[in-house]
Design a protein around this motif. Structure first.
Motif, mmCIF file in Angstrom:
data_model
loop_
_atom_site.group_PDB
_atom_site.id
_atom_site.type_symbol
_atom_site.label_atom_id
_atom_site.label_comp_id
_atom_site.label_asym_id
_atom_site.label_seq_id
_atom_site.Cartn_x
_atom_site.Cartn_y
_atom_site.Cartn_z
ATOM 1 N N ALA A 88 0.835 -1.206 0.000
ATOM 2 C CA ALA A 88 0.000 0.000 0.000
ATOM 3 C C ALA A 88 0.869 1.255 0.000
ATOM 4 N N ASP A 89 1.937 1.231 0.773
ATOM 5 C CA ASP A 89 2.841 2.376 0.813
ATOM 6 C C ASP A 89 3.516 2.585 -0.540
ATOM 7 N N ALA A 90 3.958 1.510 -1.169
ATOM 8 C CA ALA A 90 4.586 1.622 -2.487
ATOM 9 C C ALA A 90 3.606 2.176 -3.509
ATOM 10 N N LYS A 91 2.373 1.716 -3.459
ATOM 11 C CA LYS A 91 1.358 2.208 -4.404
ATOM 12 C C LYS A 91 1.092 3.696 -4.177
ATOM 13 N N LYS A 92 1.011 4.096 -2.914
ATOM 14 C CA LYS A 92 0.763 5.495 -2.571
ATOM 15 C C LYS A 92 1.894 6.386 -3.114
ATOM 16 N N ARG A 93 3.103 5.888 -3.076
ATOM 17 C CA ARG A 93 4.261 6.655 -3.535
ATOM 18 C C ARG A 93 4.486 6.526 -5.044
ATOM 19 N N GLY A 94 3.728 5.661 -5.704
ATOM 20 C CA GLY A 94 3.907 5.448 -7.135
ATOM 21 C C GLY A 94 5.119 4.595 -7.456
ATOM 22 N N ALA A 95 5.604 3.844 -6.467
ATOM 23 C CA ALA A 95 6.766 2.977 -6.664
ATOM 24 C C ALA A 95 6.319 1.633 -7.221
ATOM 25 N N PHE A 96 7.117 1.081 -8.085
ATOM 26 C CA PHE A 96 6.827 -0.205 -8.699
ATOM 27 C C PHE A 96 7.598 -1.281 -7.951
ATOM 28 N N LEU A 97 6.910 -2.257 -7.406
ATOM 29 C CA LEU A 97 7.549 -3.349 -6.679
ATOM 30 C C LEU A 97 7.627 -4.584 -7.563
ATOM 31 N N SER A 98 8.806 -5.165 -7.596
ATOM 32 C CA SER A 98 9.004 -6.415 -8.311
ATOM 33 C C SER A 98 10.033 -7.239 -7.531
ATOM 34 N N PRO A 99 9.653 -7.681 -6.321
ATOM 35 C CA PRO A 99 10.618 -8.373 -5.465
ATOM 36 C C PRO A 99 11.032 -9.726 -6.028
ATOM 37 N N VAL A 100 12.258 -10.106 -5.701
ATOM 38 C CA VAL A 100 12.821 -11.379 -6.148
ATOM 39 C C VAL A 100 13.272 -12.156 -4.929
ATOM 40 N N ARG A 101 12.928 -13.417 -4.886
ATOM 41 C CA ARG A 101 13.322 -14.273 -3.768
ATOM 42 C C ARG A 101 14.839 -14.488 -3.785
ATOM 43 N N GLY A 102 15.423 -14.659 -2.621
ATOM 44 C CA GLY A 102 16.870 -14.837 -2.503
ATOM 45 C C GLY A 102 17.417 -16.000 -3.306
ATOM 46 N N VAL A 103 16.707 -17.128 -3.291
ATOM 47 C CA VAL A 103 17.196 -18.287 -4.044
ATOM 48 C C VAL A 103 17.214 -17.992 -5.541
ATOM 49 N N ASP A 104 16.254 -17.202 -6.009
ATOM 50 C CA ASP A 104 16.223 -16.842 -7.426
ATOM 51 C C ASP A 104 17.347 -15.868 -7.763
ATOM 52 N N MET A 105 17.610 -14.933 -6.854
ATOM 53 C CA MET A 105 18.713 -13.995 -7.038
ATOM 54 C C MET A 105 20.038 -14.750 -7.098
ATOM 55 N N GLN A 106 20.212 -15.691 -6.187
ATOM 56 C CA GLN A 106 21.444 -16.466 -6.139
ATOM 57 C C GLN A 106 21.630 -17.265 -7.433
ATOM 58 N N ALA A 107 20.561 -17.824 -7.959
ATOM 59 C CA ALA A 107 20.652 -18.573 -9.219
ATOM 60 C C ALA A 107 21.031 -17.651 -10.382
ATOM 61 N N THR A 108 20.512 -16.425 -10.378
ATOM 62 C CA THR A 108 20.840 -15.456 -11.428
ATOM 63 C C THR A 108 22.316 -15.079 -11.370
ATOM 64 N N VAL A 109 22.827 -14.846 -10.170
ATOM 65 C CA VAL A 109 24.248 -14.508 -10.007
ATOM 66 C C VAL A 109 25.113 -15.668 -10.483
ATOM 67 N N LYS A 110 24.744 -16.870 -10.099
ATOM 68 C CA LYS A 110 25.520 -18.057 -10.490
ATOM 69 C C LYS A 110 25.548 -18.190 -12.013
ATOM 70 N N LYS A 111 24.411 -17.967 -12.653
ATOM 71 C CA LYS A 111 24.334 -18.058 -14.112
ATOM 72 C C LYS A 111 25.172 -16.966 -14.777
ATOM 73 N N ALA A 112 25.116 -15.752 -14.234
ATOM 74 C CA ALA A 112 25.899 -14.640 -14.788
ATOM 75 C C ALA A 112 27.397 -14.895 -14.632
ATOM 76 N N MET A 113 27.787 -15.473 -13.510
ATOM 77 C CA MET A 113 29.200 -15.752 -13.269
ATOM 78 C C MET A 113 29.742 -16.847 -14.191
ATOM 79 N N ALA A 114 28.869 -17.653 -14.754
ATOM 80 C CA ALA A 114 29.292 -18.747 -15.629
ATOM 81 C C ALA A 114 29.343 -18.344 -17.105
ATOM 82 N N VAL A 115 28.994 -17.097 -17.424
ATOM 83 C CA VAL A 115 28.982 -16.647 -18.812
ATOM 84 C C VAL A 115 30.415 -16.625 -19.352
ATOM 85 N N ASP A 116 30.561 -17.045 -20.593
ATOM 86 C CA ASP A 116 31.850 -17.087 -21.276
ATOM 87 C C ASP A 116 32.498 -15.699 -21.292
#
Length: 131
Positions: A88-116
């Motif tokens: 509700a606070d984010a909506k009132k401020r016009g902020a866009f929320l798109s939270p990411v779970r920690g396990v998903d963040m960790q998987a993204t970092v791992k994938k990025a670190m493996a890029v050629d």
């Protein structure tokens, strides 16, 4: 979208491509750059470039953090972003929320670190500014 939300609402601008790892819920018909890739290398490159949109907003912990502490932080974060009050606070401020779970963040970092390394050099060149 947050700073110029009126541009989007009025139709002054129309997004034609998204640079992210998943489509934003309010733009389900706007394709991701990775979806427009025509080769596997282009897709990896686009996903690597888009990973900064996720990783740049994450919380970082040392590699030796205990599992119970990491779980406590992740559980607390998930509970906070699910909170009706926060939303509700984010909506009132016009902020866009798109939270990411920690396990998903960790998987993204791992994938990025493996890029050629060659693709990383391409990304550096693509982001460099030339006068």
């Amino acid at each position: 979208k947050t700073l110029k939300s009126d541009w989007f609402k009025s139709g002054y601008v129309a997004p034609i491509i998204q640079f992210g790892l998943k489509r934003e819920s309010d733009m389900p018909n706007v394709p991701l750059a990775s979806e427009l890739a025509t080769t596997p290398g282009q897709k990896i490159f686009a996903e690597f470039m888009a990973s900064t949109s996720l990783i740049g907003r994450g919380f970082m912990f040392p590699p030796n953090i205990s599992g119970d502490k990491l779980k406590a932080f992740r559980d607390g974060f998930d509970k906070m972003v699910a909170s009706a009050g926060l939303r509700a606070d984010a909506k009132k401020r016009g902020a866009f929320l798109s939270p990411v779970r920690g396990v998903d963040m960790q998987a993204t970092v791992k994938k990025a670190m493996a890029v050629d390394r060659k693709l990383i050099e391409q990304a550096r060149k693509a982001m460099s500014v030339k006068n």
